[in-house]
Design a protein around this motif. Structure first.
Motif, PDB file in Angstrom:
ATOM      1  N   GLN A 214      38.584 107.878  63.308  1.00 56.17           N
ATOM      2  CA  GLN A 214      37.481 108.099  64.246  1.00 56.17           C
ATOM      3  C   GLN A 214      37.702 107.351  65.567  1.00 56.17           C
ATOM      4  OE1 GLN A 214      34.725 110.175  63.913  1.00 56.17           O
ATOM      5  NE2 GLN A 214      34.474 109.658  66.073  1.00 56.17           N
ATOM      6  N   ASP A 215      38.335 106.175  65.490  1.00 55.84           N
ATOM      7  CA  ASP A 215      38.618 105.408  66.714  1.00 55.84           C
ATOM      8  C   ASP A 215      39.520 106.206  67.649  1.00 55.84           C
ATOM      9  OD1 ASP A 215      37.206 103.145  65.711  1.00 55.84           O
ATOM     10  OD2 ASP A 215      38.994 102.489  64.618  1.00 55.84           O
ATOM     11  N   ILE A 216      40.496 106.881  67.068  1.00 52.85           N
ATOM     12  CA  ILE A 216      41.441 107.666  67.882  1.00 52.85           C
ATOM     13  C   ILE A 216      40.756 108.927  68.408  1.00 52.85           C
ATOM     14  CG2 ILE A 216      43.716 108.760  67.946  1.00 52.85           C
ATOM     15  CD1 ILE A 216      43.623 105.637  67.531  1.00 52.85           C
ATOM     16  N   ALA A 217      39.927 109.542  67.581  1.00 57.59           N
ATOM     17  CA  ALA A 217      39.171 110.714  68.038  1.00 57.59           C
ATOM     18  C   ALA A 217      38.274 110.334  69.223  1.00 57.59           C
ATOM     19  CB  ALA A 217      38.336 111.286  66.889  1.00 57.59           C
ATOM     20  N   ASP A 218      37.656 109.165  69.151  1.00 56.30           N
ATOM     21  CA  ASP A 218      36.803 108.692  70.261  1.00 56.30           C
ATOM     22  C   ASP A 218      37.612 108.532  71.543  1.00 56.30           C
ATOM     23  OD1 ASP A 218      34.563 108.585  68.627  1.00 56.30           O
ATOM     24  OD2 ASP A 218      34.698 106.425  68.263  1.00 56.30           O
ATOM     25  N   ALA A 219      38.823 107.980  71.409  1.00 52.63           N
ATOM     26  CA  ALA A 219      39.690 107.787  72.586  1.00 52.63           C
ATOM     27  C   ALA A 219      40.101 109.129  73.181  1.00 52.63           C
ATOM     28  CB  ALA A 219      40.921 106.971  72.197  1.00 52.63           C
ATOM     29  N   ILE A 220      40.392 110.095  72.309  1.00 47.93           N
ATOM     30  CA  ILE A 220      40.758 111.437  72.770  1.00 47.93           C
ATOM     31  C   ILE A 220      39.577 112.062  73.516  1.00 47.93           C
ATOM     32  CG2 ILE A 220      41.296 113.785  71.976  1.00 47.93           C
ATOM     33  CD1 ILE A 220      42.952 112.366  69.700  1.00 47.93           C
ATOM     34  N   TRP A 221      38.381 111.916  72.945  1.00 47.23           N
ATOM     35  CA  TRP A 221      37.203 112.482  73.610  1.00 47.23           C
ATOM     36  C   TRP A 221      36.983 111.817  74.969  1.00 47.23           C
ATOM     37  CZ3 TRP A 221      34.753 116.653  74.111  1.00 47.23           C
ATOM     38  CH2 TRP A 221      33.553 116.675  74.827  1.00 47.23           C
ATOM     39  N   PHE A 222      37.214 110.515  75.055  1.00 44.22           N
ATOM     40  CA  PHE A 222      37.094 109.822  76.346  1.00 44.22           C
ATOM     41  C   PHE A 222      38.018 110.473  77.372  1.00 44.22           C
ATOM     42  CE2 PHE A 222      38.733 106.715  79.385  1.00 44.22           C
ATOM     43  CZ  PHE A 222      37.556 106.288  79.986  1.00 44.22           C
ATOM     44  N   ALA A 223      39.267 110.703  76.990  1.00 46.56           N
ATOM     45  CA  ALA A 223      40.238 111.305  77.920  1.00 46.56           C
ATOM     46  C   ALA A 223      39.806 112.715  78.326  1.00 46.56           C
ATOM     47  CB  ALA A 223      41.622 111.334  77.280  1.00 46.56           C
ATOM     48  N   VAL A 224      39.350 113.493  77.348  1.00 40.93           N
ATOM     49  CA  VAL A 224      38.975 114.896  77.607  1.00 40.93           C
ATOM     50  C   VAL A 224      37.712 114.990  78.454  1.00 40.93           C
ATOM     51  CG1 VAL A 224      38.114 116.992  76.441  1.00 40.93           C
ATOM     52  CG2 VAL A 224      40.160 115.831  75.587  1.00 40.93           C
ATOM     53  N   SER A 225      36.819 114.035  78.308  1.00 45.71           N
ATOM     54  CA  SER A 225      35.512 114.120  78.971  1.00 45.71           C
ATOM     55  C   SER A 225      35.487 113.507  80.372  1.00 45.71           C
ATOM     56  CB  SER A 225      34.439 113.448  78.101  1.00 45.71           C
ATOM     57  OG  SER A 225      34.755 112.076  77.897  1.00 45.71           O
ATOM     58  N   ARG A 226      36.649 113.095  80.886  1.00 44.24           N
ATOM     59  CA  ARG A 226      36.698 112.588  82.270  1.00 44.24           C
ATOM     60  C   ARG A 226      36.425 113.731  83.252  1.00 44.24           C
ATOM     61  NH1 ARG A 226      34.708 108.767  81.832  1.00 44.24           N
ATOM     62  NH2 ARG A 226      34.348 109.655  79.761  1.00 44.24           N
ATOM     63  N   PRO A 227      35.998 113.394  84.474  1.00 43.26           N
ATOM     64  CA  PRO A 227      35.793 114.433  85.495  1.00 43.26           C
ATOM     65  C   PRO A 227      37.090 115.188  85.800  1.00 43.26           C
ATOM     66  CG  PRO A 227      34.899 112.309  86.214  1.00 43.26           C
ATOM     67  CD  PRO A 227      35.666 112.051  84.968  1.00 43.26           C
ATOM     68  N   ALA A 228      36.951 116.348  86.418  1.00 46.66           N
ATOM     69  CA  ALA A 228      38.100 117.238  86.678  1.00 46.66           C
ATOM     70  C   ALA A 228      39.203 116.551  87.477  1.00 46.66           C
ATOM     71  CB  ALA A 228      37.623 118.483  87.412  1.00 46.66           C
ATOM     72  N   HIS A 229      38.857 115.592  88.327  1.00 51.55           N
ATOM     73  CA  HIS A 229      39.879 114.954  89.181  1.00 51.55           C
ATOM     74  C   HIS A 229      40.578 113.773  88.507  1.00 51.55           C
ATOM     75  CE1 HIS A 229      36.501 112.233  89.821  1.00 51.55           C
ATOM     76  NE2 HIS A 229      37.326 111.366  90.375  1.00 51.55           N
ATOM     77  N   VAL A 230      40.220 113.483  87.242  1.00 48.44           N
ATOM     78  CA  VAL A 230      40.773 112.316  86.542  1.00 48.44           C
ATOM     79  C   VAL A 230      41.630 112.755  85.362  1.00 48.44           C
ATOM     80  CG1 VAL A 230      40.233 110.208  85.237  1.00 48.44           C
ATOM     81  CG2 VAL A 230      38.786 110.884  87.178  1.00 48.44           C
ATOM     82  N   ASN A 231      42.864 112.250  85.294  1.00 47.50           N
ATOM     83  CA  ASN A 231      43.729 112.467  84.125  1.00 47.50           C
ATOM     84  C   ASN A 231      44.156 111.119  83.553  1.00 47.50           C
ATOM     85  OD1 ASN A 231      45.506 114.532  82.529  1.00 47.50           O
ATOM     86  ND2 ASN A 231      46.899 112.864  83.024  1.00 47.50           N
ATOM     87  N   ILE A 232      43.933 110.915  82.270  1.00 48.76           N
ATOM     88  CA  ILE A 232      44.466 109.733  81.576  1.00 48.76           C
ATOM     89  C   ILE A 232      45.876 110.098  81.129  1.00 48.76           C
ATOM     90  CG2 ILE A 232      44.149 108.096  79.678  1.00 48.76           C
ATOM     91  CD1 ILE A 232      41.787 108.066  81.639  1.00 48.76           C
ATOM     92  N   ASN A 233      46.877 109.513  81.788  1.00 51.26           N
ATOM     93  CA  ASN A 233      48.258 109.864  81.452  1.00 51.26           C
ATOM     94  C   ASN A 233      48.676 109.339  80.084  1.00 51.26           C
ATOM     95  OD1 ASN A 233      48.389 110.959  83.994  1.00 51.26           O
ATOM     96  ND2 ASN A 233      50.240 109.879  84.600  1.00 51.26           N
ATOM     97  N   ASP A 234      48.287 108.095  79.781  1.00 45.12           N
ATOM     98  CA  ASP A 234      48.876 107.402  78.647  1.00 45.12           C
ATOM     99  C   ASP A 234      47.912 106.322  78.163  1.00 45.12           C
ATOM    100  OD1 ASP A 234      50.733 106.523  76.810  1.00 45.12           O
ATOM    101  OD2 ASP A 234      52.179 105.789  78.267  1.00 45.12           O
ATOM    102  N   MET A 235      47.649 106.282  76.864  1.00 50.86           N
ATOM    103  CA  MET A 235      46.754 105.266  76.312  1.00 50.86           C
ATOM    104  C   MET A 235      47.389 104.676  75.051  1.00 50.86           C
ATOM    105  SD  MET A 235      42.731 105.666  75.179  1.00 50.86           S
ATOM    106  CE  MET A 235      42.283 106.677  76.571  1.00 50.86           C
ATOM    107  N   LEU A 236      47.463 103.345  74.983  1.00 48.22           N
ATOM    108  CA  LEU A 236      48.006 102.633  73.825  1.00 48.22           C
ATOM    109  C   LEU A 236      46.860 101.885  73.164  1.00 48.22           C
ATOM    110  CD1 LEU A 236      50.505 101.684  72.190  1.00 48.22           C
ATOM    111  CD2 LEU A 236      50.802  99.866  73.874  1.00 48.22           C
ATOM    112  N   ILE A 237      46.612 102.167  71.888  1.00 45.92           N
ATOM    113  CA  ILE A 237      45.437 101.633  71.190  1.00 45.92           C
ATOM    114  C   ILE A 237      45.884 100.891  69.938  1.00 45.92           C
ATOM    115  CG2 ILE A 237      43.194 102.208  70.189  1.00 45.92           C
ATOM    116  CD1 ILE A 237      43.611 105.010  71.579  1.00 45.92           C
ATOM    117  N   MET A 238      45.474  99.635  69.837  1.00 38.54           N
ATOM    118  CA  MET A 238      45.885  98.811  68.695  1.00 38.54           C
ATOM    119  C   MET A 238      44.658  98.231  68.002  1.00 38.54           C
ATOM    120  SD  MET A 238      49.249  98.798  69.166  1.00 38.54           S
ATOM    121  CE  MET A 238      50.205  97.323  68.829  1.00 38.54           C
ATOM    122  N   PRO A 239      44.766  97.927  66.715  1.00 35.53           N
ATOM    123  CA  PRO A 239      43.720  97.102  66.089  1.00 35.53           C
ATOM    124  C   PRO A 239      43.751  95.716  66.733  1.00 35.53           C
ATOM    125  CG  PRO A 239      45.292  97.929  64.441  1.00 35.53           C
ATOM    126  CD  PRO A 239      45.862  98.238  65.782  1.00 35.53           C
TER     127      PRO A 239
END
Length: 251
Positions: A214-239
């Motif tokens: 679920q933590d990773i799904a949340d991060a994916i949703w964050f990237a997808v839900s950014r405004p049209a002019h914003v792209n998250i190129n790369d995200m590294l997520i650790m415990p």
């Protein structure tokens, strides 16, 4: 209504993404090998969230089957807003000289070639629609190499490079591309790596709180839900308990 296509949708990160995107009102195209489990997930989501779900039974390693099942979708279902390239696995944990070449083939064919086969089909649909967002699930293993991780790490380094390549190639078409790179996530990943040995898999996460799907799904949703002019190129997520591929604080 928007549409998300998710590979490896029957468990772990893929299944969590399916739930989250359904909750957000997306209709779903779910791709997986295990027909019974896939149908079970699809029915649950359709009933719970009152959305439409299409299922495609396919192994991403099989390009000819992929083409056939993807082309079987009705035309209006080919307008994919979000592609989540989640199908991936690790097999074995051996030094290079002892590696099983069948394991190598499985990892390369799934993690690299499978991702390419899916992306080739869906990116062309997105180009025709002049929009879309591709999410590639990488790994800390795509950023650093750890002992006995050789071929798995190589496949995830390839995903890292492909993510950058896609971002460049699809830029003129207005398509977003994002890499999500998790550290230790407790899913079926370690059970698959150790070929069904659940005790061995549990030991990977002993003494720490790993990430959850679920933590990773949340991060994916964050990237997808950014405004049209914003792209998250790369995200590294650790415990919190993990600082690198091999440095972990266990209680």
């Amino acid at each position: 209504m928007k549409t998300a296509l998710i590979t490896g949708a029957t468990s772990g990160i893929g299944k969590s993404c399916a739930h989250l995107f359904a909750q957000q009102g997306y209709q779903l195209v779910l791709v997986a090998r295990r027909e019974e489990k896939l149908n079970e997930v699809a029915k649950h989501l359709a009933d719970k969230y009152a959305i439409e779900v299409k299922t495609l039974i396919a192994d991403v390693r099989d390009n000819s089957v992929l083409k056939e099942v993807f082309e079987s979708l009705p035309e209006d279902w080919k307008k994919i807003d979000v592609l989540i390239n989640n199908a991936g696995l690790s097999q074995g944990l051996d030094p290079i000289q002892n590696g099983d070449t069948n394991d190598w083939d499985t990892m390369i064919d799934t993690n690299v070639k499978g991702l390419l086969y899916v992306t080739k089909i869906v990116s062309n649909w997105m180009i025709a629609a002049k929009k879309g967002h591709i999410i590639n699930i990488g790994s800390i293993a795509g950023k650093e190499v750890y002992p006995n991780g050789n071929v798995y790490c190589a496949t995830k380094h390839a995903v890292d490079a492909l993510n950058k390549g896609m971002r460049l190639d699809l830029l003129p078409h207005g398509i977003k591309v994002t890499a999500i790179n998790p550290g230790m996530v407790e899913t079926e990943f370690s059970v698959v790596r150790f070929k069904g040995d659940e005790d061995k898999a549990k030991k990977v996460y002993e003494g720490l709180s790993p990430l959850l799907a679920q933590d990773i799904a949340d991060a994916i949703w964050f990237a997808v839900s950014r405004p049209a002019h914003v792209n998250i190129n790369d995200m590294l997520i650790m415990p919190t308990a993990q600082a690198s591929a091999t440095v972990v604080n266990r209680n």
